[in-house]
Design a protein around this motif. Structure first.
Motif, PDB file in Angstrom:
ATOM      1  N   LYS B 242     -13.964  -6.815 -18.071  1.00  0.00           N
ATOM      2  CA  LYS B 242     -13.226  -6.503 -16.847  1.00  0.00           C
ATOM      3  C   LYS B 242     -14.132  -6.510 -15.615  1.00  0.00           C
ATOM      4  N   PHE B 278       1.651  -6.721 -18.593  1.00  0.00           N
ATOM      5  CA  PHE B 278       0.690  -5.623 -18.516  1.00  0.00           C
ATOM      6  C   PHE B 278      -0.700  -6.047 -18.977  1.00  0.00           C
ATOM      7  N   GLN B 279      -0.774  -7.240 -19.584  1.00  0.00           N
ATOM      8  CA  GLN B 279      -2.015  -7.687 -20.215  1.00  0.00           C
ATOM      9  C   GLN B 279      -3.187  -7.645 -19.233  1.00  0.00           C
ATOM     10  N   SER B 280      -4.305  -7.062 -19.666  1.00  0.00           N
ATOM     11  CA  SER B 280      -5.437  -6.920 -18.758  1.00  0.00           C
ATOM     12  C   SER B 280      -6.562  -7.877 -19.087  1.00  0.00           C
ATOM     13  N   LYS B 497      -0.177  -1.407   1.141  1.00  0.00           N
ATOM     14  CA  LYS B 497       0.847  -0.998   0.173  1.00  0.00           C
ATOM     15  C   LYS B 497       0.596  -1.544  -1.230  1.00  0.00           C
ATOM     16  N   THR B 499      -1.791  -2.783  -4.640  1.00  0.00           N
ATOM     17  CA  THR B 499      -3.040  -2.446  -5.324  1.00  0.00           C
ATOM     18  C   THR B 499      -3.937  -3.682  -5.392  1.00  0.00           C
ATOM     19  N   ASP B 501      -5.314  -4.814  -8.046  1.00  0.00           N
ATOM     20  CA  ASP B 501      -4.922  -5.599  -9.220  1.00  0.00           C
ATOM     21  C   ASP B 501      -3.755  -6.530  -8.918  1.00  0.00           C
ATOM     22  N   ARG B 505      -4.034 -10.359  -9.900  1.00  0.00           N
ATOM     23  CA  ARG B 505      -3.072 -11.001 -10.806  1.00  0.00           C
ATOM     24  C   ARG B 505      -2.444 -12.227 -10.153  1.00  0.00           C
ATOM     25  N   ASN B 543      -4.489  -1.631  -0.765  1.00  0.00           N
ATOM     26  CA  ASN B 543      -4.679  -0.186  -0.705  1.00  0.00           C
ATOM     27  C   ASN B 543      -5.875   0.199  -1.564  1.00  0.00           C
ATOM     28  N   PRO B 545      -7.769   3.374  -2.323  1.00  0.00           N
ATOM     29  CA  PRO B 545      -7.819   4.823  -2.102  1.00  0.00           C
ATOM     30  C   PRO B 545      -9.240   5.358  -2.197  1.00  0.00           C
ATOM     31  N   GLY B 546      -9.417   6.584  -1.756  1.00  0.00           N
ATOM     32  CA  GLY B 546     -10.708   7.249  -1.928  1.00  0.00           C
ATOM     33  C   GLY B 546     -11.676   6.933  -0.817  1.00  0.00           C
ATOM     34  N   GLU B 547     -12.934   7.316  -1.067  1.00  0.00           N
ATOM     35  CA  GLU B 547     -13.955   7.184  -0.029  1.00  0.00           C
ATOM     36  C   GLU B 547     -15.111   6.328  -0.530  1.00  0.00           C
ATOM     37  N   VAL B 553     -13.704   3.401  -8.238  1.00  0.00           N
ATOM     38  CA  VAL B 553     -13.440   2.205  -9.033  1.00  0.00           C
ATOM     39  C   VAL B 553     -12.622   1.188  -8.233  1.00  0.00           C
ATOM     40  N   SER B 554     -11.664   1.674  -7.447  1.00  0.00           N
ATOM     41  CA  SER B 554     -10.826   0.749  -6.670  1.00  0.00           C
ATOM     42  C   SER B 554     -11.661  -0.022  -5.655  1.00  0.00           C
TER      43      SER B 554
END
Lengths: 249, 639
Positions: B242, B278-280, B497, B499, B501, B505, B543, B545-547, B553-554
């Motif tokens: 990944k 959903f396959q990653s 708005k 993600t 991923d 995708r 989007n 998130p976080g700092e 991870v995002s």
């Protein structure tokens, strides 16, 4: 299927953590456990919340990165690693507890991510055979009996995930250390450093704060690479012999 | 301005070039080596072996990886084996034969001198790994065992059950550990390289992000080695881990390094088919299975009977039919395309008709189930866990998936890119596999580059550079750090708005549909039209998130996907401009009547190396002509 998750959330190593209820909705049975978490994370992100941090990489059971305790069991009901666990093993409506691997020697970094660098330090202490690049003799000059090669391979298959430590009431790393010591001690190439290797790796293991084995054998039960507990017996033998040699010389 | 590139291939007969070059290469005396600092990015086979070897030689090395431990690099997932011209089986193998098989396998699109050198050093790799304690499979007499692999008619593949990559990587990791303990190598796990720093046109450092604290810092060095793997994840679904990404290579490209042949991507024929949205990721079933498994589909379209209900006469063992001399061991690109043809023809099996059977019934009859279990047990177990099906009782379902990328940063014979001081090793470079890589050759190349090539060639660059290492106080470092910070902040500030991923995708879908196993002018135009708006939307509506000053991870994913969104366009452009079919690059317009790839040696017997010209500007297509002194490019036949 829908599931009620209770997930360990922890901001960083210094903050306290807690189990937080999170709903997992519309999860396909053929999804893997980590794909279920992907879906949950997508939902959280869209809602403007921070996704759950968890370690993963190859998602085919070999890199040893994924490290979840599911319902208290390292790697959960998977036959191997967390990433090879599929949702068909769970029932619709089930409550699932998801925590990081628990051990004092594996401090939590964030949420479900732990720091397993102690494992690297043990390997650095002696988990190698000194072989300078470019100076090796022809590989077939040193025949290795198939039985020894197979036994070495069985021990070498360890993926270094740390489930053994997380499962052990003593947080012992002896399955992990035993696997490397066995792998190298079983091969003719590993003889020159055999004594010092056993001593250094065990000493580092102790210094890092891992406990010792008292034969619960939980490690063997959860090991995704099927490392047999007999490597612990071999480690004890190697260490005892090495200590005696060390005392005499 | 497009330029003709000089690969600096040594003169003289092919078989003597490497020996001659080693002798003529500059040496650094042992007392001076500790005055040099070398940065190695990546800790897979190429990175770990290079860092360990350079540390052992006395250089001061810093090694970086994004994983929590160098042992987890994706080389670990290679299953099948590693090739070497040992001729231990006395079946007529030689350096010359491994060289020829590799260059033919690559559809005559690789650099002859590099491939010959690879074949030459292959034997030493096995010696080195055995000395390290890699537990290769052995015969009862204690000698090393071999198996055969796709694209070869000799048994030259060494293996450790289905975990050869794991054992080789753990070997390199152990060598690296020894150097870490000796303090010649300093290891930086969970650290991601986000840019390369150029000082007076030379690569003299990198900017990294500590993935735990989010701190962005600089490291200076005398040379930088990128050992950062391939870009298969541009397709979203691939057999890569990944975390695999193109960021290090792409950052180097944007600082002036040339990106060569990005359209050469390898689709592996034997993977577990996709199960849902959903396959990653996709899971590979080792090619070694094709030694004993037989690939087939029903002869009749839309045949819904269970596999055991279909009699032999109504099965199409299409690889055996089309390629009688190689049969199920036809090379990867050919096997993958044949599977696609069968499925396009409406004869695919399983959900959506996107699968073919890999059948072990005959092998079990011939060898007994325990023997098959001994050879492939772990693969059958893995298949069972993922699909819930037992492959001892019914055939496996397989389908091609993106697996390896032959293209990469352009390097010369010394493995140095066009940026002085920037070296590229392993899958990240482009040089050895041409348009298609043979099975069990990736491990060989990674270790060849790290143990046996780079340690000799780096001296040519380093010798005159003594004492020229800048400090990170230089303005170039400050400026690059500021660029990295600005980009990170920009990603965090969008708060849209969708993600990360979602965009990944979507990019993957475009790449697979229009630039996957088969490409055409029309499909590539479609891809080239769809990628820029997607990229634009990403920068407006993602989007994250976080700092920035924490484990995020995002944010990590967002930076990588942002680069894939640029890189994907270049890949399609390269595929568009290469108006021929070769190896893994199959253009529907260019094929023989029987569906085989049709090369155009008159116009395309060259490497295309793309140069960055600034945001929004068309990149320049530079060319390195491929000169064959020894082999004569011919139509690649496996019939």
């Amino acid at each position: 299927m829908n599931l009620h998750l209770k997930v360990w959330r922890q901001k960083d190593a210094k903050s306290p953590g807690q189990l937080v209820p999170i709903e997992a909705r519309n999860i396909p049975e053929d999804a893997s456990f980590l794909e279920m978490l992907d879906i949950v994370n997508d939902d959280l992100t869209v809602k403007g919340e921070e996704p759950i941090a968890f370690d993963h990489d190859c998602r085919e059971g070999i890199c040893g990165t994924c490290s979840l305790s599911i319902n208290g069991l390292p790697h959960g009901p998977s036959e191997t690693t967390t990433c090879q666990l599929y949702m068909r093993k769970f029932k619709d409506g089930e409550t699932i507890h998801v925590e990081p691997f628990r051990a004092k020697t594996f401090p939590v970094v964030r949420d479900l991510i732990v720091d397993r660098s102690a494992f690297d330090r043990i390997q650095q202490a002696g988990g190698f055979i000194t072989a300078r690049a470019g100076s090796a003799q022809d590989a077939n000059c040193l025949p290795v009996p198939k039985v020894a090669a197979d036994a070495a391979m069985e021990a070498a298959a360890c993926i270094g995930c740390g489930a053994c430590v997380a499962a052990c009431p003593n947080a012992s790393a002896m399955l992990f250390v035993g696997a490397k010591v066995s792998h190298l001690a079983l091969l003719p190439q590993g003889q020159a450093e055999r004594t010092s290797r056993a001593l250094k790796m065990v000493r580092t293991m102790d210094e890092e704060g891992f406990g010792n084995c008292s034969n619960y054998l939980e490690c063997e039960a959860v090991c995704p690479a099927d490392i047999p507990a007999s490597v612990i017996a071999r480690l004890n033998r190697e260490y005892t012999v090495a200590s005696c040699k060390d005392a005499v010389c | 301005m497009s330029a003709v590139l000089d690969s600096k291939i040594p003169t003289g007969p092919l078989s003597q070039k490497w020996e001659k070059h080693k002798f003529e290469s500059k040496l650094i005396n042992p007392a001076n080596r500790r005055k040099y600092e070398i940065i190695v990015v990546g800790s897979g086979l190429a990175g770990a072996s290079a860092a360990a070897s350079l540390g052992e030689m006395g250089y001061k090395v810093k090694c970086f990886c994004y994983q929590d431990s160098p042992r987890r690099a994706h080389s670990i997932a290679a299953q099948g084996g590693i090739n070497a011209a040992k001729n231990y089986q006395n079946d007529g193998d030689s350096v010359q034969r491994l060289f020829y098989d590799t260059i033919k396998g690559g559809d005559f699109r690789s650099r002859e001198a590099n491939v010959y050198r690879l074949a030459e050093v292959s034997a030493a790799i096995i010696d080195q790994c055995v000395a390290q304690g890699v537990p290769f499979a052995r015969e009862y007499g204690g000698l090393l065992a071999n198996r055969s692999f796709g694209g070869a008619q000799v048994s030259r593949t060494f293996y450790a059950r289905g975990q050869t990559g794991q054992q080789l990587l753990l070997g390199a990791y152990s060598a690296l550990n020894r150097q870490i303990a000796e303090k010649t190598v300093e290891m930086f796990p969970r650290t991601e390289m986000l840019d390369v720093v150029l000082v007076d046109g030379h690569a003299k450092g990198i900017v990294v992000r500590d993935m735990v604290t989010g701190a962005i810092t600089s490291h200076a060095a005398d040379a930088v080695l990128l050992c950062t793997g391939g870009y298969g994840n541009v397709f979203y679904l691939s057999t890569n881990a990944k975390g695999c990404n193109v960021t290090a290579s792409w950052r180097a490209y944007k600082r002036g390094a040339l990106m060569a042949n990005p359209c050469y991507t390898q689709i592996h024929p034997t993977c577990i088919p996709v199960a849902g949205d959903f396959q990653s990721k996709l899971t590979l079933m080792s090619e070694s299975l094709r030694n004993d498994g037989r690939v087939w589909v029903p002869k009749k379209k839309g045949d819904n009977r269970k596999p055991h209900e279909i009699p032999d006469a109504e099965r199409d063992y299409y690889l055996e039919r089309k390629y009688p001399s190689f049969g199920n061991l036809a090379p990867r690109d050919i096997s993958s395309r044949s599977a696609k043809e069968a499925c396009d023809d409406g004869r695919g099996v399983g959900p959506g008709g996107l699968g073919v059977y890999l059948d072990f019934a005959d092998a079990i009859k011939r060898l007994s189930e325990p023997t098959v279990r001994e050879r492939y047990g772990n693969l059958f177990d893995m298949y069972h866990q993922i699909t819930g099906e037992n492959a001892y009782q019914q055939p496996m379902r397989i389908y091609p998936a993106v697996h390896y990328t032959m293209g990469g940063l352009w390097v010369d014979y010394d493995l140095m890119s066009n940026i002085p001081g920037l070296f590229v090793l392993g899958e990240a470079n482009f040089s050895d596999h041409g348009a298609n890589r043979l099975g069990a050759s990736a491990l060989m190349q990674g270790l060849a580059d790290g143990y046996f090539v780079l340690p000799y060639t780096i001296g040519n660059y380093l010798a005159p550079q003594i004492g020229k290492r800048p400090t990170t106080d230089r303005e170039e470092f400050k400026r690059t750090e500021a660029d990295v910070r600005a980009r990170t902040n920009r990603l965090l500030s969008i708060k849209g708005k969708r993600t990360v991923d979602h965009f990944h995708r979507e990019l993957g879908r475009i790449m697979w549909d229009y630039c996957g196993m088969a490409r055409s002018e029309k499909s590539l135009q479609r891809a080239l039209a769809q990628i820029p708006p997607l990229r634009e939307e990403f920068w407006k509506n993602v989007n994250v998130p976080g700092e920035g000053e924490a484990l995020n991870v995002s944010l990590e994913k967002a930076g990588r996907v942002a680069d894939f969104l640029e890189f994907g366009e270049l890949l399609c452009l390269d595929a568009f401009e290469r108006r021929e079919s070769c190896g893994g690059h199959f253009r529907e317009e260019f094929q023989y009547p029987d569906g085989e790839a049709k090369r155009d040696d008159t116009n395309f017997q060259h490497v295309a190396a793309w140069g960055f010209n600034g945001e929004g500007e068309k990149p320049t297509r530079n060319v390195e002509p491929l000169v064959f002194e020894e082999v004569h490019p011919s139509v690649r036949s496996y019939k």
